[in-house]
Design a protein around this motif. Structure first.
Motif, short mmCIF file in Angstrom:
data_model
loop_
_atom_site.label_atom_id
_atom_site.label_comp_id
_atom_site.label_asym_id
_atom_site.label_seq_id
_atom_site.Cartn_x
_atom_site.Cartn_y
_atom_site.Cartn_z
N HIS A 1 60.37 18.99 -12.92
CA HIS A 1 60.82 20.05 -13.30
C HIS A 1 62.30 19.11 -13.72
O HIS A 1 62.44 18.18 -14.38
N SER A 2 62.58 19.73 -15.61
CA SER A 2 63.42 20.38 -16.04
C SER A 2 64.98 20.48 -14.69
O SER A 2 65.48 21.19 -14.61
N MET A 3 65.94 19.19 -14.26
CA MET A 3 66.83 20.17 -13.16
C MET A 3 67.52 20.31 -14.17
O MET A 3 68.49 21.08 -13.20
N THR A 4 67.86 20.60 -15.37
CA THR A 4 68.61 20.84 -16.18
C THR A 4 68.98 22.56 -16.02
O THR A 4 69.84 23.28 -15.93
N LYS A 5 68.14 23.24 -15.54
CA LYS A 5 68.33 24.74 -15.44
C LYS A 5 68.11 25.04 -13.76
O LYS A 5 69.23 24.74 -13.16
N TYR A 6 67.17 25.30 -13.56
CA TYR A 6 67.44 25.71 -12.19
C TYR A 6 67.77 25.45 -11.06
O TYR A 6 69.00 26.11 -10.14
N SER B 1 66.53 13.06 -17.69
CA SER B 1 66.45 14.73 -18.23
C SER B 1 64.62 15.22 -17.72
O SER B 1 63.77 14.23 -17.59
N GLY B 2 64.29 16.56 -17.95
CA GLY B 2 63.49 16.88 -17.51
C GLY B 2 61.92 15.71 -18.31
O GLY B 2 60.77 15.37 -17.87
N MET B 3 62.18 15.76 -19.88
CA MET B 3 61.36 15.11 -20.46
C MET B 3 61.08 13.90 -20.50
O MET B 3 59.78 13.10 -19.90
N ALA B 4 62.64 13.02 -19.87
CA ALA B 4 62.26 11.83 -19.26
C ALA B 4 61.15 11.75 -17.65
O ALA B 4 59.89 11.15 -17.70
N VAL C 1 52.21 20.12 -11.73
CA VAL C 1 52.91 21.47 -12.43
C VAL C 1 54.06 21.47 -12.72
O VAL C 1 54.50 21.14 -11.82
N ASP C 2 54.36 22.36 -13.54
CA ASP C 2 55.92 22.28 -14.12
C ASP C 2 56.85 22.95 -13.50
O ASP C 2 56.48 25.05 -13.82
N ASN C 3 57.28 23.24 -12.61
CA ASN C 3 57.57 24.67 -11.30
C ASN C 3 58.51 24.61 -12.21
O ASN C 3 59.76 25.66 -11.62
C1 LIG Z 1 59.55 24.70 -18.77
C2 LIG Z 1 60.33 23.52 -19.35
N1 LIG Z 1 60.01 21.63 -18.72
C3 LIG Z 1 60.89 20.91 -19.60
C4 LIG Z 1 61.82 21.21 -20.21
C5 LIG Z 1 62.00 19.75 -20.53
O1 LIG Z 1 63.63 20.26 -20.01
P1 LIG Z 1 64.98 18.81 -20.20
O2 LIG Z 1 65.92 19.48 -21.40
O3 LIG Z 1 65.64 18.89 -18.91
O4 LIG Z 1 64.65 17.15 -20.65
C6 LIG Z 1 62.37 22.41 -20.64
C7 LIG Z 1 63.41 22.45 -21.03
O5 LIG Z 1 63.33 22.50 -21.74
C8 LIG Z 1 61.20 23.55 -20.38
O6 LIG Z 1 62.19 24.50 -20.19
#
Ligand SMILES: Cc1ncc(COP(=O)(O)O)c(C=O)c1O
Length: 379
Positions: free
Chosen positions: A191-196, A73-76, A169-171
């Motif tokens: 990155h949260s690759m979950t997104k774009y 995940s992005g958080m991991a 930087v969180d991109n």
């Molecule tokens: C800008 C940003 N960074 C990190 C995260 C965390 O990512 P993840 O939900 O894939 O753990 C999010 C989740 O919404 C986010 O919006």
């Protein structure tokens, strides 16, 4: 090669065993050794597997890093970056950062002796004043979720370099198609690759992109030791999503600009937060450091009652957390994504009860405008 070519080809060479144009999903936990101490490059899937290696090569290339590691995940991914710090170290974090980062740092990582200051990183003065002798990291999200504050990455990179700190930087919000933090002076991108990057709302994942071999070694050690590396199927999905990143981002950007203009002119909207609008306080920085403005927009409809009316009446936009998919998602940060942020912090950083966030998808923009207009008229 150009961005779109790299997104399609780097790490995505035809399968050497069969010639398959798309690498197979290596859905296996272990790899048979040829003889004791000799394998074909893989031994156990927690440590590494071909789909993960392929995706990591693509992501490193697109962000201009020398290495990348992908996580569940992005958080991991973000957690692994903070674990580069040692007990007693201090990090400065954008105050309007994604709520999960506030929770991770203030409720979990502080227990390991790390110190955090939440600062408006769009002001270099604030960043400079927050520096302490033990500051080792500056963690910037730009634009921020959901307040759309823009930080001048190059300016903060100078401050960070002067104090021997690492700039992260969180991109996530712009993707490497629209912003290149490493070229602007960052050492690490997350990155949260979950997104774009994935873009299809069908996988959760995160990435850390690095420029220094010493950081890369530590992140890889963490990935294989703590075991949060991304699984084969999810790597396959994100790799497939990335192949269309360039065309998707072009359309997201065009739709985002059109929706922002529509909202700004709407009588039921108090104000719109979108760095692409000249009315945005950080518009000039965004023009300088971004190659577009993306499709994340927040807008204020004054109070919770009005926000509820809009959110309960949209038909094409879906009321859901997350962002960055091809379909338009709409949400209420104060009670959804940022509910874990203390109310006084929410108020200070501008996450009001009337604030609505929209992740504009790539549908026909006229249909989105019609949907938003009929929902706004319910106020
Ligand atoms: C800008 C940003 N960074 C990190 C995260 C965390 O990512 P993840 O939900 O894939 O753990 C999010 C989740 O919404 C986010 O919006």
């Amino acid at each position: 090669m150009g961005f779109a070519t790299d997104a399609i080809h780097v790490g995505q060479e035809p399968d050497p065993a069969t010639g398959a144009i798309v690498a197979p999903i290596y859905q296996t936990s272990t790899y048979v050794q040829e003889e004791l101490g000799k394998n074909k490059g893989y031994d156990y899937a927690r440590t590494a597997h071909p789909n993960r290696r392929a995706l990591e090569r693509t992501v490193a290339k697109l962000e201009g890093g020398s290495a990348a590691y992908v996580f569940t995940s992005g958080m991991a991914a973000i957690d692994s970056v903070f674990r580069l710090l040692r007990p007693g170290d201090h990090a400065i974090i954008s105050e309007a950062v994604y709520g999960g980062v506030i929770r991770l740092t203030t409720q979990l990582l502080v227990q390991w002796g790390l110190e955090f200051s939440f600062v408006d990183t769009s002001s270099t003065g604030h960043v400079e004043r927050a520096i302490k002798p033990n500051t080792k990291m500056i963690y910037v999200e730009t634009p921020t979720n959901p307040t759309m504050c823009v930080t001048d990455i190059a300016a903060v990179a100078k401050i960070s370099a002067a104090h021997n700190a690492t700039l992260v930087v969180d991109n996530t919000f712009l993707s490497p198609y629209l912003q290149s933090p490493i070229a602007l002076g960052a050492q690490i991108v997350v990155h949260s690759m979950t997104k774009y990057l994935n873009g299809h709302s069908d996988a959760v994942g995160g990435a850390v992109i690095l420029t220094r071999p010493s950081d890369a070694e530590k992140i890889y050690f963490l990935q294989r030791s703590a075991g949060a590396g991304l699984a084969p199927m999810d790597c396959f999905l994100v790799s497939r999503g990335i192949k269309t990143l360039a065309v998707r981002m072009k359309q997201h950007d065009a739709n985002g600009r059109a929706i922002a203009r529509f909202l700004e002119d709407h009588p039921c909207v108090r104000h719109v937060l979108y760095p692409g609008l000249p009315s945005h306080p950080h518009h000039n920085v965004a023009v300088r450091q971004q190659r577009g403005f993306g499709a994340m927009i927040s807008f204020d409809v004054v109070n919770l009652e009005s926000a509820r009316n809009v959110l309960n009446h949209v038909r094409l936009c879906s009321l859901a957390e997350s962002l960055g998919g091809v379909e338009t998602l709409i949400s209420h940060p104060a009670t959804m994504t940022h509910a874990s942020v203390p109310p006084e912090v929410r108020e200070r950083i501008g996450i009001t009860d009337g604030l609505i966030r929209i992740s504009v998808g790539i549908e026909d923009v006229e249909d989105l405008i019609e949907d938003l207009d009929q929902a706004l008229r319910k106020i």
